[in-house]
Design a protein around this motif. Sequence first.
Motif, PDB file in Angstrom:
ATOM      1  N   GLN A 172       0.913  -1.164   0.189  1.00  0.00           N
ATOM      2  CA  GLN A 172      -0.320  -0.131   0.689  1.00  0.00           C
ATOM      3  C   GLN A 172       0.536   1.402   0.217  1.00  0.00           C
ATOM      4  N   ARG A 173       2.171   0.629   0.468  1.00  0.00           N
ATOM      5  CA  ARG A 173       3.100   2.765   0.677  1.00  0.00           C
ATOM      6  C   ARG A 173       2.895   2.820  -0.841  1.00  0.00           C
ATOM      7  N   TYR A 174       3.645   1.784  -1.603  1.00  0.00           N
ATOM      8  CA  TYR A 174       3.593   2.441  -2.671  1.00  0.00           C
ATOM      9  C   TYR A 174       2.780   2.360  -3.865  1.00  0.00           C
ATOM     10  N   LEU A 175       1.394   2.726  -3.335  1.00  0.00           N
ATOM     11  CA  LEU A 175       0.399   2.785  -4.007  1.00  0.00           C
ATOM     12  C   LEU A 175      -0.128   3.902  -3.841  1.00  0.00           C
ATOM     13  N   ARG A 176      -0.028   3.976  -2.811  1.00  0.00           N
ATOM     14  CA  ARG A 176       0.148   5.093  -1.741  1.00  0.00           C
ATOM     15  C   ARG A 176       0.855   6.617  -2.450  1.00  0.00           C
ATOM     16  N   ASP A 177       1.735   6.511  -3.239  1.00  0.00           N
ATOM     17  CA  ASP A 177       2.912   7.153  -3.791  1.00  0.00           C
ATOM     18  C   ASP A 177       3.398   7.433  -2.507  1.00  0.00           C
ATOM     19  N   ASP A 178       4.122   7.197  -1.595  1.00  0.00           N
ATOM     20  CA  ASP A 178       4.884   7.395  -0.375  1.00  0.00           C
ATOM     21  C   ASP A 178       6.308   7.287  -0.826  1.00  0.00           C
ATOM     22  N   PRO A 179       7.429   8.262  -0.746  1.00  0.00           N
ATOM     23  CA  PRO A 179       8.446   9.077  -1.579  1.00  0.00           C
ATOM     24  C   PRO A 179       9.268   8.016  -1.122  1.00  0.00           C
ATOM     25  N   GLN A 180       9.499   7.549  -0.276  1.00  0.00           N
ATOM     26  CA  GLN A 180      10.063   6.177  -0.291  1.00  0.00           C
ATOM     27  C   GLN A 180       9.452   5.227   0.631  1.00  0.00           C
ATOM     28  N   PRO A 181       8.998   4.655  -0.232  1.00  0.00           N
ATOM     29  CA  PRO A 181       7.789   2.875   0.161  1.00  0.00           C
ATOM     30  C   PRO A 181       8.652   1.868   0.476  1.00  0.00           C
ATOM     31  N   GLN A 182       8.193   1.055   1.119  1.00  0.00           N
ATOM     32  CA  GLN A 182       8.844   0.228   1.982  1.00  0.00           C
ATOM     33  C   GLN A 182       7.868  -0.835   1.946  1.00  0.00           C
ATOM     34  N   PRO A 183       8.195  -2.676   1.644  1.00  0.00           N
ATOM     35  CA  PRO A 183       6.645  -2.745   2.485  1.00  0.00           C
ATOM     36  C   PRO A 183       6.327  -3.249   3.869  1.00  0.00           C
ATOM     37  N   LEU A 184       5.100  -3.279   3.724  1.00  0.00           N
ATOM     38  CA  LEU A 184       4.706  -2.918   5.413  1.00  0.00           C
ATOM     39  C   LEU A 184       5.146  -3.979   6.200  1.00  0.00           C
ATOM     40  N   ALA A 185       5.392  -4.045   6.695  1.00  0.00           N
ATOM     41  CA  ALA A 185       5.725  -5.495   8.282  1.00  0.00           C
ATOM     42  C   ALA A 185       4.899  -6.283   8.133  1.00  0.00           C
ATOM     43  N   TRP A 186       5.583  -7.549   8.403  1.00  0.00           N
ATOM     44  CA  TRP A 186       4.594  -8.908   8.425  1.00  0.00           C
ATOM     45  C   TRP A 186       3.224  -8.339   9.759  1.00  0.00           C
ATOM     46  N   VAL A 250       4.484  -3.194 -12.367  1.00  0.00           N
ATOM     47  CA  VAL A 250       4.708  -3.172 -13.548  1.00  0.00           C
ATOM     48  C   VAL A 250       3.849  -3.890 -14.945  1.00  0.00           C
ATOM     49  N   THR A 251       3.179  -4.870 -14.005  1.00  0.00           N
ATOM     50  CA  THR A 251       2.522  -5.836 -14.847  1.00  0.00           C
ATOM     51  C   THR A 251       1.008  -5.192 -14.691  1.00  0.00           C
ATOM     52  N   THR A 252       0.735  -4.554 -13.888  1.00  0.00           N
ATOM     53  CA  THR A 252      -0.309  -3.692 -13.116  1.00  0.00           C
ATOM     54  C   THR A 252      -1.059  -4.955 -12.924  1.00  0.00           C
ATOM     55  N   THR A 253      -0.443  -5.725 -12.082  1.00  0.00           N
ATOM     56  CA  THR A 253      -1.488  -6.744 -11.869  1.00  0.00           C
ATOM     57  C   THR A 253      -2.581  -5.909 -10.683  1.00  0.00           C
ATOM     58  N   ILE A 254      -1.407  -4.943  -9.917  1.00  0.00           N
ATOM     59  CA  ILE A 254      -2.256  -3.921  -8.899  1.00  0.00           C
ATOM     60  C   ILE A 254      -2.162  -2.356  -9.042  1.00  0.00           C
ATOM     61  N   VAL A 255      -3.202  -2.402  -8.824  1.00  0.00           N
ATOM     62  CA  VAL A 255      -3.244  -1.197  -9.383  1.00  0.00           C
ATOM     63  C   VAL A 255      -3.728  -0.001  -8.537  1.00  0.00           C
ATOM     64  N   LYS A 256      -3.497   1.380  -7.747  1.00  0.00           N
ATOM     65  CA  LYS A 256      -4.075   2.058  -7.101  1.00  0.00           C
ATOM     66  C   LYS A 256      -5.412   2.048  -6.830  1.00  0.00           C
ATOM     67  N   ALA A 257      -5.891   1.456  -7.835  1.00  0.00           N
ATOM     68  CA  ALA A 257      -7.955   1.481  -7.389  1.00  0.00           C
ATOM     69  C   ALA A 257      -8.050   0.063  -6.643  1.00  0.00           C
ATOM     70  N   ASP A 258      -6.953  -0.517  -6.340  1.00  0.00           N
ATOM     71  CA  ASP A 258      -7.507  -1.296  -5.748  1.00  0.00           C
ATOM     72  C   ASP A 258      -7.376  -1.995  -4.282  1.00  0.00           C
ATOM     73  N   LEU A 259      -6.895  -0.143  -3.841  1.00  0.00           N
ATOM     74  CA  LEU A 259      -6.525   0.233  -2.838  1.00  0.00           C
ATOM     75  C   LEU A 259      -7.814   0.379  -1.550  1.00  0.00           C
ATOM     76  N   ARG A 260      -9.242   0.308  -2.056  1.00  0.00           N
ATOM     77  CA  ARG A 260     -10.333  -0.257  -2.125  1.00  0.00           C
ATOM     78  C   ARG A 260     -10.675  -1.343  -1.188  1.00  0.00           C
ATOM     79  N   MET A 261      -9.483  -2.245  -1.705  1.00  0.00           N
ATOM     80  CA  MET A 261      -9.576  -2.729  -1.120  1.00  0.00           C
ATOM     81  C   MET A 261      -9.507  -3.582   0.327  1.00  0.00           C
ATOM     82  N   LEU A 262      -8.951  -1.939   1.139  1.00  0.00           N
ATOM     83  CA  LEU A 262      -9.045  -2.156   2.271  1.00  0.00           C
ATOM     84  C   LEU A 262      -9.395  -0.906   2.862  1.00  0.00           C
ATOM     85  N   ASP A 263      -9.998  -0.234   2.569  1.00  0.00           N
ATOM     86  CA  ASP A 263     -11.736   0.660   3.227  1.00  0.00           C
ATOM     87  C   ASP A 263     -12.764  -0.242   4.229  1.00  0.00           C
TER      88      ASP A 263
END
Length: 263
Positions: A172-186, A250-263
């Motif tokens: 989600q940090r990548y999808l939310r355009d975090d300037p220095q994104p990292q994968p979320l901690a488990w 890159v393959t657009t398997t996940i895109v910003k619109a998928d963030l709605r899954m977390l709402d």
Amino acid sequence: MAGVTSKVSLLPKEIGSLSRTVLHDRPGTLFVLGANGGMRVAPDADFPLFFGRNERDVHVCVGAGDTCVSRRQGLITRESSRWMLRNTGKLPIRFPGSRLVLGGDRAELPAGYTPLFVVSARQEHLLEVRIVVSASPPGAGAGPEAYEEQTQGRDLRELSPRERLVLVCLAQRYLRDDPQPQPLAWAQVAFELGELRPRERWSAKRAAHIVAKVRKRLSKEDGVPGLLEEEVPPPVGNALNHNLITDLLVTTTIVKADLRMLD
């Protein structure tokens, strides 16, 4: 002018990813989308489109907040019947795969959808480009209201609904355009999924196991590099998940619109 579509128009950021839209417009029309919106340019507009970090100096902003990205990182112009990309900044611009357009170089943009990435030391900043291939159907408009959702099945990775949910949370940090994104901690992934779906038993171990299975499958079946520990020099850190998330973006398997899954 009333009744006549402008040759250059703005795209709101709410449009969503250009990878999942059918654009009803003239063949050759250019659409460019950054994190804060974008522009549509007709093929005969004679309009040079600038993109870069400084929103006040460009038409499409990309890499806002990352001072490694140039204020004017690049330029897209129409030359004869082709749209040409010119890198006017210092950082390279990456096409899907490994092809780089270095500072001062030019490249032709292909028809259809192309995700471009400004490669910074902090992260890769996505700039979406789509060049319309086919003409509009009868009666179709040319503005944002004419957009329709579609699935681009050609390059998408296969994910189950549960895998997609976990990966969107992880990325989600990548999808939310975090300037220095990292994968979320488990632990954070498990907490957020537990809040979202309290009836399911989410733990850090379960989330990590699901993602590990996806990495192994994509490495074996799709040949995606950098997803296995033996392929990455130590210290591994977040490299495996970062490489996985980059491939899914890159393959657009996940895109910003998928963030709605977390709402």
